[in-house]
Write an enzyme that holds these catalytic residues in place. Sequence first.
Site: not given
Ligand code: IMP
Ligand code: MG
Length: 181
Positions: A102, A105-106, A108, A110, A134
């Site tokens: 990936e 991961v923000d 998590g 996804t 993050k």
């Molecule tokens: P999560 O599901 O909240 O962990 O988000 C993950 C997905 O959000 C990543 O695969 C990215 O596609 C997108 N994403 C999260 N933060 C950012 C960022 O700061 N810049 C670009 N894409 C992000």
């Molecule tokens: Mg992504």
Amino acid sequence: MTDLHPDIERIIISEEDIQRRVAEMAAEIDRDYKDAGQVVLIGILKGAFIFTADLSRKMNVPHSVDFMSISSYGDTAKSVGAVRLILDLRKPITDRHVIVVEDIVDTGHTMNYLHQTLLGRNPASLKTCTLFKKTRDSLDVPLDYVGFDLPDVWVVGYGLDYADTHRTLPYIAELKKEVYS
Ligand code: IMP
Ligand code: MG
């Protein structure tokens, strides 16, 4: 230094630092999988396409590359946690050693969805690899390889986008808050 795009606040990680860290991660994977036989890297489109390409080219263990595409509902910075599968793998992963790759991961959500989905296909092993993470207190999913921790701002470059822009910047940059909030 060339002028930054007006939407960009600052560069957070330089091209050189990214390339050095990707090489370290590839070396770590090489060590961990040296006796595993064939590995499958699963790059998650679109954000991880550049990282997957660079990581793959720096790895020495025999491996193939496949891709999945995942989308969060909503377009830009306002992910609400619902994840859907847009494009699936070309080949089954049953009894294969799999590494999910990936970009970032923000929350998590996804990576958690990917981990659950791929575990259900009975790979020989499954590890997770992300170039950026993050800062969060807790995540539901184990992260086996992490490149860099990032502050909780929207970043672009090296494959990461804002509304499909800025993906091809060679560095990681923070977007100006007024652009995404
Ligand atoms: P999560 O599901 O909240 O962990 O988000 C993950 C997905 O959000 C990543 O695969 C990215 O596609 C997108 N994403 C999260 N933060 C950012 C960022 O700061 N810049 C670009 N894409 C992000
Ligand atoms: Mg992504």
